[in-house]
Scaffold this active site. Structure first.
Site, PDB file in Angstrom:
ATOM      1  N   SER A  99     -13.155  25.843  14.953  1.00 62.06           N
ATOM      2  CA  SER A  99     -13.290  25.312  13.591  1.00 62.06           C
ATOM      3  C   SER A  99     -13.770  26.405  12.635  1.00 62.06           C
ATOM      4  O   SER A  99     -14.132  27.500  13.056  1.00 62.06           O
ATOM      5  CB  SER A  99     -14.280  24.142  13.572  1.00 62.06           C
ATOM      6  OG  SER A  99     -15.612  24.622  13.691  1.00 62.06           O
TER       7      SER A  99
ATOM      8  N   SER B 220     -16.489  26.336  10.727  1.00 63.19           N
ATOM      9  CA  SER B 220     -17.881  26.146  10.315  1.00 63.19           C
ATOM     10  C   SER B 220     -18.673  27.448  10.262  1.00 63.19           C
ATOM     11  O   SER B 220     -19.723  27.498   9.627  1.00 63.19           O
ATOM     12  CB  SER B 220     -18.579  25.165  11.265  1.00 63.19           C
ATOM     13  OG  SER B 220     -18.767  25.745  12.542  1.00 63.19           O
TER      14      SER B 220
ATOM     15  N   LYS C  36     -23.376  27.901  16.360  1.00 56.69           N
ATOM     16  CA  LYS C  36     -24.001  27.937  15.033  1.00 56.69           C
ATOM     17  C   LYS C  36     -24.983  29.098  14.991  1.00 56.69           C
ATOM     18  O   LYS C  36     -25.239  29.760  15.985  1.00 56.69           O
ATOM     19  CB  LYS C  36     -24.746  26.633  14.734  1.00 56.69           C
ATOM     20  CG  LYS C  36     -23.934  25.365  14.858  1.00 56.69           C
ATOM     21  CD  LYS C  36     -22.871  25.216  13.786  1.00 56.69           C
ATOM     22  CE  LYS C  36     -22.071  23.923  13.982  1.00 56.69           C
ATOM     23  NZ  LYS C  36     -20.948  23.809  13.021  1.00 56.69           N
TER      24      LYS C  36
ATOM     25  N   SER D 153     -19.880  22.535   7.461  1.00 55.38           N
ATOM     26  CA  SER D 153     -20.457  22.632   8.797  1.00 55.38           C
ATOM     27  C   SER D 153     -21.264  21.388   9.126  1.00 55.38           C
ATOM     28  O   SER D 153     -22.153  21.000   8.370  1.00 55.38           O
ATOM     29  CB  SER D 153     -21.359  23.877   8.909  1.00 55.38           C
ATOM     30  OG  SER D 153     -22.044  23.897  10.143  1.00 55.38           O
TER      31      SER D 153
END
Length: 262
Positions: free
Chosen positions: A67, A69, A124, A227
């Site tokens: 993704s 994010s 993350k 995100s």
């Protein structure tokens, strides 16, 4: 799909065949007689699977970014390597830490098992450590009452959608990295889940303020307005940590990204 579990089961199965051939079947066969195909193939695959399992479980593991994010740091389609021992040695499959080495630091790009569904891996950036008070108010990040240094860095052109986003340089600890902020996106956090230690956070129309519980971490994506992270689903417990991302080893769409470190 739990690839670690599948690999472990293959290791056990081929290991049993290897041991059976090495310590029993080989002694029962006539001199020069070939081993049954299922024994020969199983035993021959065992050393290969053992090496792959050991490397993937304790040294380094590959992941693919699914993704956007973490844009602009990581792009969709980046294949990355994750250091499995930076934060300690963990038993494979059950992910239980048996040897402490280092703790995550602010600014690290970390892979972990998604707290709401541990069968999924997320990636993350570590923003808050245990005991920290993290505030993200009106899109400005502060930790323990001190605003995080953020400087304008022009605009970022999204290569797949051909539009620009405001870009900033942010400094967390000793690590500088770029983040994206969309001016028109709301400051409040939508669709917050009912996660463990939810009462450690206060949500308002201007953002969120959280105190990170002991043994947990607060993480955010670099593409701040695109995100789903600790603002939405809560804190990452230490037992969910997989490792620290540090290297892009391939990207089919952009070979220039190969070899970058984070």
């Amino acid at each position: 799909m739990n690839f670690a579990l599948i690999l472990f089961l293959l290791l056990v199965a081929t290991g049993v065949l290897w041991a059976f051939d090495r310590f029993h079947a080989r002694k029962q066969r006539a001199a020069g007689a070939p081993a049954p195909w299922w024994v020969e193939y199983g035993a021959s695959f065992f050393p290969v699977i053992l090496i792959v399992f050991g490397l993937r479980s304790f040294i380094v593991e590959p992941f693919k970014i699914p993704s956007g994010s973490m844009i602009p740091t990581l792009l969709v389609g980046d294949f990355i390597l994750v250091n499995k021992f930076t934060y300690g040695i963990r038993l494979p499959v059950i992910n239980k830490k048996v040897i402490d080495i280092n703790d995550p630091e602010r600014g690290d790009v970390m892979v972990f098992r998604y707290p709401a569904d541990p069968s999924m891996d997320y990636i993350k950036r570590v923003v808050g450590l245990p005991g920290d008070k993290v505030e993200y108010i009106n899109k400005r990040l502060s930790i323990n009452g001190e605003a995080v240094q953020t400087d304008e860095a022009g605009s970022y052109l999204h290569p797949d959608r051909l539009y620009y986003s405001p870009q900033y340089v942010e400094k967390l600890g000793t690590i500088e990295h770029n983040v994206l902020l969309e001016r028109e996106a709301p400051a409040y956090v939508p669709q917050v889940l009912n996660y463990p230690n939810r009462d450690n956070c206060t949500y308002t129309s201007s953002g969120v303020s959280c105190t990170v519980p002991q043994g947990h971490y607060f993480v955010m994506g670099d593409n701040r307005d695109a995100s789903s992270d600790s603002r939405v689903w809560g804190f990452v417990p230490d037992e969910n940590i997989v490792g620290r991302a540090f290297f892009i080893w391939f990207n089919f769409n952009d070979m220039k990204r190969i070899g970058r470190f984070h």
